[in-house]
Design a protein around this motif. Sequence first.
Motif, PDB file in Angstrom:
ATOM      1  N   LYS A  37       0.839  -1.194   0.000  1.00  0.00           N
ATOM      2  CA  LYS A  37       0.000   0.000   0.000  1.00  0.00           C
ATOM      3  C   LYS A  37       0.874   1.245   0.000  1.00  0.00           C
ATOM      4  CE  LYS A  37      -3.862  -2.124   2.496  1.00  0.00           C
ATOM      5  NZ  LYS A  37      -4.725  -2.052   3.711  1.00  0.00           N
ATOM      6  N   GLU A  38       0.436   2.247  -0.726  1.00  0.00           N
ATOM      7  CA  GLU A  38       1.191   3.492  -0.794  1.00  0.00           C
ATOM      8  C   GLU A  38       1.244   4.181   0.561  1.00  0.00           C
ATOM      9  OE1 GLU A  38       1.430   7.503  -3.622  1.00  0.00           O
ATOM     10  OE2 GLU A  38      -0.175   6.016  -3.863  1.00  0.00           O
ATOM     11  N   HIS A  40       9.653  10.543  -4.033  1.00  0.00           N
ATOM     12  CA  HIS A  40      10.759  10.064  -4.862  1.00  0.00           C
ATOM     13  C   HIS A  40      10.253   9.205  -6.014  1.00  0.00           C
ATOM     14  CE1 HIS A  40      14.704   8.619  -6.005  1.00  0.00           C
ATOM     15  NE2 HIS A  40      14.358   7.366  -5.732  1.00  0.00           N
ATOM     16  N   LEU A  41       9.246   8.369  -5.750  1.00  0.00           N
ATOM     17  CA  LEU A  41       8.707   7.495  -6.782  1.00  0.00           C
ATOM     18  C   LEU A  41       7.718   8.220  -7.691  1.00  0.00           C
ATOM     19  CD1 LEU A  41       8.103   4.350  -4.539  1.00  0.00           C
ATOM     20  CD2 LEU A  41       9.983   4.710  -6.139  1.00  0.00           C
ATOM     21  N   ALA A  42       7.010   9.205  -7.135  1.00  0.00           N
ATOM     22  CA  ALA A  42       5.996   9.905  -7.928  1.00  0.00           C
ATOM     23  C   ALA A  42       6.614  10.780  -9.014  1.00  0.00           C
ATOM     24  CB  ALA A  42       5.110  10.748  -7.020  1.00  0.00           C
ATOM     25  N   LYS A  43       7.894  11.160  -8.871  1.00  0.00           N
ATOM     26  CA  LYS A  43       8.523  12.006  -9.876  1.00  0.00           C
ATOM     27  C   LYS A  43       8.571  11.330 -11.240  1.00  0.00           C
ATOM     28  CE  LYS A  43      12.347  12.757  -7.710  1.00  0.00           C
ATOM     29  NZ  LYS A  43      13.713  13.267  -7.392  1.00  0.00           N
ATOM     30  N   ASN A  44       8.645   9.980 -11.250  1.00  0.00           N
ATOM     31  CA  ASN A  44       8.746   9.245 -12.502  1.00  0.00           C
ATOM     32  C   ASN A  44       7.590   8.270 -12.698  1.00  0.00           C
ATOM     33  OD1 ASN A  44      11.603  10.069 -13.455  1.00  0.00           O
ATOM     34  ND2 ASN A  44      11.940   9.428 -11.349  1.00  0.00           N
ATOM     35  N   PRO A 102       4.510   1.875  -6.128  1.00  0.00           N
ATOM     36  CA  PRO A 102       5.048   1.914  -4.756  1.00  0.00           C
ATOM     37  C   PRO A 102       5.895   0.684  -4.456  1.00  0.00           C
ATOM     38  CG  PRO A 102       2.706   1.399  -4.741  1.00  0.00           C
ATOM     39  CD  PRO A 102       3.044   1.762  -6.153  1.00  0.00           C
ATOM     40  N   VAL A 103       7.137   0.911  -4.090  1.00  0.00           N
ATOM     41  CA  VAL A 103       8.058  -0.172  -3.730  1.00  0.00           C
ATOM     42  C   VAL A 103       8.591   0.110  -2.324  1.00  0.00           C
ATOM     43  CG1 VAL A 103       8.715  -0.800  -6.076  1.00  0.00           C
ATOM     44  CG2 VAL A 103       9.933   1.025  -4.924  1.00  0.00           C
ATOM     45  N   LYS A 104       8.675  -0.932  -1.533  1.00  0.00           N
ATOM     46  CA  LYS A 104       9.096  -0.793  -0.138  1.00  0.00           C
ATOM     47  C   LYS A 104      10.590  -1.024   0.036  1.00  0.00           C
ATOM     48  CE  LYS A 104       8.131  -2.721   4.460  1.00  0.00           C
ATOM     49  NZ  LYS A 104       7.356  -3.735   5.206  1.00  0.00           N
ATOM     50  N   PHE A 105      11.140  -1.974  -0.712  1.00  0.00           N
ATOM     51  CA  PHE A 105      12.534  -2.380  -0.555  1.00  0.00           C
ATOM     52  C   PHE A 105      13.342  -1.850  -1.730  1.00  0.00           C
ATOM     53  CE2 PHE A 105      15.865  -5.813  -0.891  1.00  0.00           C
ATOM     54  CZ  PHE A 105      16.567  -5.428   0.244  1.00  0.00           C
ATOM     55  N   MET A 106      14.255  -0.915  -1.470  1.00  0.00           N
ATOM     56  CA  MET A 106      15.100  -0.321  -2.498  1.00  0.00           C
ATOM     57  C   MET A 106      16.566  -0.411  -2.073  1.00  0.00           C
ATOM     58  SD  MET A 106      13.078   3.083  -3.831  1.00  0.00           S
ATOM     59  CE  MET A 106      12.903   3.792  -2.193  1.00  0.00           C
ATOM     60  N   ARG A 107      17.420  -0.730  -3.042  1.00  0.00           N
ATOM     61  CA  ARG A 107      18.857  -0.797  -2.808  1.00  0.00           C
ATOM     62  C   ARG A 107      19.585  -0.371  -4.077  1.00  0.00           C
ATOM     63  NH1 ARG A 107      17.284  -1.133   1.578  1.00  0.00           N
ATOM     64  NH2 ARG A 107      17.911  -2.527   3.276  1.00  0.00           N
ATOM     65  N   GLU A 108      20.885  -0.051  -3.918  1.00  0.00           N
ATOM     66  CA  GLU A 108      21.725   0.301  -5.047  1.00  0.00           C
ATOM     67  C   GLU A 108      22.569  -0.905  -5.459  1.00  0.00           C
ATOM     68  OE1 GLU A 108      24.092   3.721  -4.379  1.00  0.00           O
ATOM     69  OE2 GLU A 108      22.396   5.069  -4.025  1.00  0.00           O
ATOM     70  N   VAL A 109      22.694  -1.096  -6.768  1.00  0.00           N
ATOM     71  CA  VAL A 109      23.496  -2.191  -7.317  1.00  0.00           C
ATOM     72  C   VAL A 109      24.451  -1.606  -8.350  1.00  0.00           C
ATOM     73  CG1 VAL A 109      21.782  -3.987  -6.900  1.00  0.00           C
ATOM     74  CG2 VAL A 109      21.688  -2.683  -9.010  1.00  0.00           C
ATOM     75  N   LYS A 145       6.627   9.670   3.377  1.00  0.00           N
ATOM     76  CA  LYS A 145       6.306  10.753   2.446  1.00  0.00           C
ATOM     77  C   LYS A 145       7.462  11.058   1.507  1.00  0.00           C
ATOM     78  CE  LYS A 145       3.997  15.247   2.370  1.00  0.00           C
ATOM     79  NZ  LYS A 145       3.425  16.353   3.184  1.00  0.00           N
ATOM     80  N   PRO A 146       8.736  11.069   1.962  1.00  0.00           N
ATOM     81  CA  PRO A 146       9.835  11.255   1.009  1.00  0.00           C
ATOM     82  C   PRO A 146       9.910  10.140  -0.032  1.00  0.00           C
ATOM     83  CG  PRO A 146      10.590  11.710   3.231  1.00  0.00           C
ATOM     84  CD  PRO A 146       9.228  11.112   3.349  1.00  0.00           C
TER      85      PRO A 146
END
Length: 231
Positions: A61-62, A72-76, A80-87, A67-68
Amino acid sequence: MAIKVTGILGKKVGMTQLFDSKGDVRPVTVLQAGPCVVTQHKLAVKDGYEAAQIGLVEFVKESRLTKPARGHLAKNNLPPVKFMREVPLESDGDGDGAVKVGDRVLVEIFEGEKFVDIVGVSKGKGFQGVVKRHHFGGGPKSHGSMFQITGSIGSSAFPSRVFKGMRMSGHMGHGRVTQCNLRVLGVDKDENLLVVEGSVPGPQGGYIVITKAKKPPRERRGFARSATVDP
């Protein structure tokens, strides 16, 4: 020169066993690898390094996001994603194109790969003593003796303090663990599943980061294992 993502996010499904062509049993772990979406492209000019921030696409759920994160996701217009990482990224040297925000990252990136590195959070064991935490031998096990005790730590008149790094009782588990060079035994592109040999840190349903092996082992000639060359 095409730039590709070298990792993916997923969850640990569970462990089972498979039989190879020789009839030997192999303990394996089944992983849900993706699908993921690129949420941000880190640039060397702007951020100082090249990387891709990806998020695991799952039902969330969104309202569960901060809120940040929603902004961040709404810009593009991303889901809605809960788990984000850099690869990290890599260039394959053929074709042209770069990583774009909104691109999908699927388990097919590991097709043809022999080994992967997996990062997860180990199972939490709570507060444990020195026997379970540091594998101490303990005291006598006879009647009237205290078996799982620390014993003397040497802080008497000298040095009148406890040295840093002394192995003692404390919190065990629930830490970041990297399992390197796990052999890939199967890739299911239809169900987004990845089968690797051996164990993976974390409980069932725990989030993990799967990347291509940074330092894969060198295959030895004549070594009686799969994916080796027999002279």
